[in-house]
Design an enzyme around this catalytic site. Structure first.
Site, PDB file in Angstrom:
ATOM      1  N   TYR A 140     -34.784 -44.691  79.869  1.00  0.00           N
ATOM      2  CA  TYR A 140     -35.571 -45.413  78.878  1.00  0.00           C
ATOM      3  C   TYR A 140     -34.643 -45.863  77.757  1.00  0.00           C
ATOM      4  O   TYR A 140     -33.442 -46.011  77.955  1.00  0.00           O
ATOM      5  CB  TYR A 140     -36.761 -44.563  78.393  1.00  0.00           C
ATOM      6  CG  TYR A 140     -37.841 -45.438  77.802  1.00  0.00           C
ATOM      7  CD1 TYR A 140     -38.449 -46.404  78.587  1.00  0.00           C
ATOM      8  CD2 TYR A 140     -38.199 -45.337  76.482  1.00  0.00           C
ATOM      9  CE1 TYR A 140     -39.407 -47.256  78.066  1.00  0.00           C
ATOM     10  CE2 TYR A 140     -39.164 -46.182  75.944  1.00  0.00           C
ATOM     11  CZ  TYR A 140     -39.759 -47.144  76.732  1.00  0.00           C
ATOM     12  OH  TYR A 140     -40.692 -47.982  76.208  1.00  0.00           O
ATOM     13  N   ARG A 193     -42.239 -59.190  74.181  1.00  0.00           N
ATOM     14  CA  ARG A 193     -41.546 -58.494  73.086  1.00  0.00           C
ATOM     15  C   ARG A 193     -40.983 -57.183  73.617  1.00  0.00           C
ATOM     16  O   ARG A 193     -41.489 -56.107  73.339  1.00  0.00           O
ATOM     17  CB  ARG A 193     -42.515 -58.240  71.924  1.00  0.00           C
ATOM     18  CG  ARG A 193     -41.836 -57.812  70.635  1.00  0.00           C
ATOM     19  CD  ARG A 193     -42.808 -57.154  69.696  1.00  0.00           C
ATOM     20  NE  ARG A 193     -43.408 -55.962  70.263  1.00  0.00           N
ATOM     21  CZ  ARG A 193     -42.844 -54.760  70.261  1.00  0.00           C
ATOM     22  NH1 ARG A 193     -41.630 -54.585  69.750  1.00  0.00           N
ATOM     23  NH2 ARG A 193     -43.461 -53.721  70.799  1.00  0.00           N
ATOM     24  N   LYS A 211     -41.428 -46.221  81.787  1.00  0.00           N
ATOM     25  CA  LYS A 211     -42.540 -45.478  81.183  1.00  0.00           C
ATOM     26  C   LYS A 211     -43.227 -44.595  82.208  1.00  0.00           C
ATOM     27  O   LYS A 211     -43.506 -43.409  81.955  1.00  0.00           O
ATOM     28  CB  LYS A 211     -43.560 -46.459  80.596  1.00  0.00           C
ATOM     29  CG  LYS A 211     -43.119 -47.148  79.313  1.00  0.00           C
ATOM     30  CD  LYS A 211     -43.381 -46.253  78.114  1.00  0.00           C
ATOM     31  CE  LYS A 211     -43.077 -47.005  76.817  1.00  0.00           C
ATOM     32  NZ  LYS A 211     -43.331 -46.212  75.619  1.00  0.00           N
ATOM     33  N   GLU A 283     -48.002 -52.603  77.131  1.00  0.00           N
ATOM     34  CA  GLU A 283     -46.653 -52.310  76.664  1.00  0.00           C
ATOM     35  C   GLU A 283     -45.902 -53.600  76.346  1.00  0.00           C
ATOM     36  O   GLU A 283     -45.832 -54.513  77.180  1.00  0.00           O
ATOM     37  CB  GLU A 283     -45.891 -51.531  77.743  1.00  0.00           C
ATOM     38  CG  GLU A 283     -44.589 -50.922  77.276  1.00  0.00           C
ATOM     39  CD  GLU A 283     -44.777 -49.761  76.328  1.00  0.00           C
ATOM     40  OE1 GLU A 283     -43.929 -49.577  75.432  1.00  0.00           O
ATOM     41  OE2 GLU A 283     -45.775 -49.029  76.476  1.00  0.00           O
ATOM     42  N   ASP A 284     -45.359 -53.677  75.143  1.00  0.00           N
ATOM     43  CA  ASP A 284     -44.448 -54.750  74.739  1.00  0.00           C
ATOM     44  C   ASP A 284     -45.058 -56.154  74.878  1.00  0.00           C
ATOM     45  O   ASP A 284     -44.388 -57.103  75.289  1.00  0.00           O
ATOM     46  CB  ASP A 284     -43.133 -54.667  75.514  1.00  0.00           C
ATOM     47  CG  ASP A 284     -42.282 -53.498  75.027  1.00  0.00           C
ATOM     48  OD1 ASP A 284     -42.642 -52.894  74.000  1.00  0.00           O
ATOM     49  OD2 ASP A 284     -41.255 -53.177  75.660  1.00  0.00           O
ATOM     50  N   ASP A 306     -49.323 -48.565  73.711  1.00  0.00           N
ATOM     51  CA  ASP A 306     -48.351 -47.548  73.300  1.00  0.00           C
ATOM     52  C   ASP A 306     -47.554 -47.982  72.083  1.00  0.00           C
ATOM     53  O   ASP A 306     -47.183 -47.163  71.248  1.00  0.00           O
ATOM     54  CB  ASP A 306     -47.409 -47.227  74.458  1.00  0.00           C
ATOM     55  CG  ASP A 306     -46.497 -46.061  74.148  1.00  0.00           C
ATOM     56  OD1 ASP A 306     -47.011 -44.987  73.770  1.00  0.00           O
ATOM     57  OD2 ASP A 306     -45.271 -46.210  74.267  1.00  0.00           O
ATOM     58  N   ASP A 307     -47.261 -49.273  71.958  1.00  0.00           N
ATOM     59  CA  ASP A 307     -46.498 -49.759  70.809  1.00  0.00           C
ATOM     60  C   ASP A 307     -47.271 -49.556  69.514  1.00  0.00           C
ATOM     61  O   ASP A 307     -46.675 -49.352  68.453  1.00  0.00           O
ATOM     62  CB  ASP A 307     -46.163 -51.245  70.983  1.00  0.00           C
ATOM     63  CG  ASP A 307     -45.373 -51.502  72.247  1.00  0.00           C
ATOM     64  OD1 ASP A 307     -44.321 -50.882  72.414  1.00  0.00           O
ATOM     65  OD2 ASP A 307     -45.836 -52.303  73.076  1.00  0.00           O
ATOM     66  N   ASN A 448     -36.027 -49.894  67.734  1.00  0.00           N
ATOM     67  CA  ASN A 448     -35.087 -49.682  68.814  1.00  0.00           C
ATOM     68  C   ASN A 448     -34.914 -50.982  69.606  1.00  0.00           C
ATOM     69  O   ASN A 448     -35.711 -51.895  69.449  1.00  0.00           O
ATOM     70  CB  ASN A 448     -35.548 -48.528  69.731  1.00  0.00           C
ATOM     71  CG  ASN A 448     -36.964 -48.673  70.216  1.00  0.00           C
ATOM     72  OD1 ASN A 448     -37.362 -49.750  70.664  1.00  0.00           O
ATOM     73  ND2 ASN A 448     -37.740 -47.598  70.142  1.00  0.00           N
TER      74      ASN A 448
END
Length: 621
Positions: A140, A193, A211, A283-284, A306-307, A448
């Site tokens: 990850y 993203r 993930k 996610e993203d 999750d973000d 990150n």
């Protein structure tokens, strides 16, 4: 898990039939060996009659390498296909460690682990789970970001589904191609993203793959129950569109009503294929879509982002732990967020809930949180920027300011949280101001990968006389200040989402409230020992993350039944034991088919066998 199931029986024969040039039908199945695919096994139960001996070597779900016993090799018909050496799984783990440490480049380590995943599933997950501190940065963040950037170059096998905009109207048909019938958790991205790297389109597949690998390694969720998905609607990244190695749709992103209808169809297809309580982790996605979809789907599907929620939970856990150092409560804190995207808003929203739970009135909770976006401090009177969506809750009735150093000096926050993906914006001046205004300043640099962090751990300790309470989103090495070494904790979402996922999947929860993420934050903070705080970390060691995940899963399970959200009944009394009984087994199991002894049948004298004469109509000659 990764490819199509093979055809068998009559259907297989029909599909392999052809017509010769003379018009005669040729049955290929009668002359050509049956094709075998990458995976012969689906689900939990292996049907011995459907698996050949060689499949135990070729299929990563069945393969044990040199750990097959002599009896297994001879019975399965694979004796002689391997060297004479017999190894235990423990010996194989030692070899894996030697092999991965031979590589100096993180991307090469990532490729080695990916190859291990493709050939020996149990060995991969046991290796990952037992060496999580060393390997999480590989599978990850930060290495997965580099893997996504190089995805077109390193792509080998399908580890998930690619559903493109061209498949609209047929998304369910695409999902039927995934061979696993019992998927319980889906991680989906549109690649807009990826971490702090921007729009990577279909190359973002590395994120859901990573993930869901952590779902198994950290929470014991069975890998065949996990499905990574990329919804490919194009990319606005010109470099990718012009890159000959790009593997996705070579077009600009679909937006607006067409995009929303496509995601609607995807959500409906998931439920049609796998059921209403299938966990869908977003996610993203881009900031402008993440909150929209969370608000749109959270009460009609089993979903979370999750973000937004995972990041919020791990950050609030760090804030809970920081109170043990500062001796203050949330009502004594003033928060300043650098960044006003989905991560920052998510943390702020959950922080408000934590303060309300601690007895702070909700209006006062909102008033204690300030937020800065690219256009400056969120204020009601500013002339630039926007206050759309959730931002409006944090806009203050004060004079606009755009310089972060000025804002820090004016507001005097006790907690400074970075979620901006703007590297280095926590300058030495800002860090010194935080130290001047607080005996123990709290600074979280959560962006990150590491290259996007708002400051380094070394800078944070150096410019605050080592009085800072620091956390980061990506790992930093230990920092030596004087005669003391600090080991900064990483506020990694992996502390949160595997445990939440385990609890949700096992209980069959239909909808996921924010309360579950607040419970997860509290469980994580409770796991922090005084020794962790003494070494400079607000989080427990990553080596304990499986225990953390189980504690979170127990808390989520209790919440699901207390709130009436669970669909698995009867409610288990010993919830921890019930959850443990459903975990994935990382250890090898016997490859021999089950056998047992029948009792001797009693003697019973039978009648003499007399042939039966068949009578029919006599033919007349």
């Amino acid at each position: 898990m990764f490819s199509r199931p093979s055809l068998c029986g009559t259907v297989g024969k029909l599909c392999r039939c052809g017509t010769s040039a003379t018009g005669k039908t040729a049955v290929a199945a009668a002359t050509v060996p049956t094709a075998r695919h990458y995976h012969e096994v689906v689900g939990d139960i292996i049907c011995p009659s459907q698996v050949r001996g060689i499949d135990h070597i070729r299929d990563p779900r069945l393969n044990k390498g040199l750990a097959f016993t002599l009896e297994e090799r001879q019975t399965l018909g694979i004796h002689g296909l391997q060297p004479a050496r017999f190894k235990t799984q423990e010996e194989q783990l030692q070899l894996c460690k030697i092999a991965v440490n031979r590589y100096t480049e993180p991307l090469n380590k990532y490729l080695y682990l990916s190859d291990l995943y493709d050939r020996n599933e149990r060995l991969f997950f046991r290796f990952l789970s037992e060496n999580i501190e060393d390997l999480m940065p590989i599978v990850y963040t930060p290495t997965v970001g580099l893997a996504c950037q190089r995805f077109g170059l390193i792509y080998r096998r399908p580890h998930g589904l690619f559903i493109t905009y061209n498949d609209r109207g047929h998304i369910f048909d695409v999902m039927k191609n995934w061979p696993e019938p019992n998927v319980r958790a889906i991680c989906v991205t549109d690649g807009e993203r990826i971490l702090g790297l921007g729009d990577l389109g279909a190359c973002g597949m590395g994120i859901p793959v990573g993930k869901l690998a952590l779902y198994t390694a950290l929470a014991g969720i069975k890998p065949h129950q996990c499905l990574p998905i990329v919804v490919d609607v194009g990319t606005n990244n010109i470099d990718l569109l012009e890159d000959p190695l790009y593997v996705g749709l070579r077009q600009k992103r679909v937006v607006g009503r067409e995009y929303d209808e496509f995601i609607d169809e995807f959500m409906e297809a998931v439920v049609q294929r796998y059921g209403q309580n299938t966990l869908i982790q977003f996610e993203d996605f881009g900031n402008h879509n993440a909150f929209r979809f969370l608000d749109k789907y959270r009460n009609t599907y089993c979903t979370f982002n999750d973000d937004i929620q995972g990041t919020a939970s791990v950050a609030v856990a760090g804030l809970y732990a920081s109170k043990r150092i500062t001796g203050k409560s949330f009502k004594d804190y003033t928060f300043l967020f650098a960044g006003a995207g989905e991560a920052a808003i998510g943390i702020a929203d959950l922080t408000v809930k934590a303060m309300v739970q601690d007895g702070v009135p909700i209006e006062e909770a909102y008033n204690r949180i300030y937020m800065v976006d690219i256009d400056g401090l969120l204020t009601k009177s500013r002339k630039v920027g926007n206050l759309d969506g959730h931002k409006i809750h944090y806009a203050k009735d004060i004079n606009p300011m755009s310089d972060l150093a000025e804002i820090v000096s004016t507001i005097k926050p006790s907690v400074l949280i970075g979620a901006s993906a703007a590297a280095g914006i926590f300058t030495p001046e800002i860090l010194r101001t935080m130290a001047d205004n607080n005996e123990r300043p709290v600074v979280f640099a959560l962006s990150n990968p590491t290259s996007k962090a708002e400051c380094t751990a070394e800078d944070a300790y150096k410019h605050t006389d080592a009085r800072v309470i620091f956390s980061s989103g990506s790992p930093f090495p230990p920092v030596q200040i004087g005669d003391k070494t600090f080991y900064p904790g990483q506020g990694n979402n992996a502390y949160i989402f595997p445990g939440v996922g385990l609890g949700v999947i096992c209980t069959g929860t239909h909808h996921i409230p924010d309360e579950m993420f607040l419970i997860a934050a509290q469980e994580l903070a409770n796991f922090v020992e005084p020794s962790d705080i003494e070494r400079g970390s607000l989080y427990p060691p990553l080596s304990s993350i499986r225990n953390v995940s189980m504690n979170i899963a127990v808390g989520v399970t209790k919440c699901a039944y207390d709130r009436g959200l669970a669909s698995t009944y009867p409610e288990p009394q010993d919830k921890r034991k019930w959850l443990e009984n459903q975990l994935y087994n990382f250890n090898y199991e016997s490859s021999m088919p089950a056998s047992w002894v029948w009792p001797r049948m009693p003697y019973i004298k039978t009648r003499d066998l007399v042939p039966t004469k068949l009578y029919g109509k006599q033919s007349e000659n």
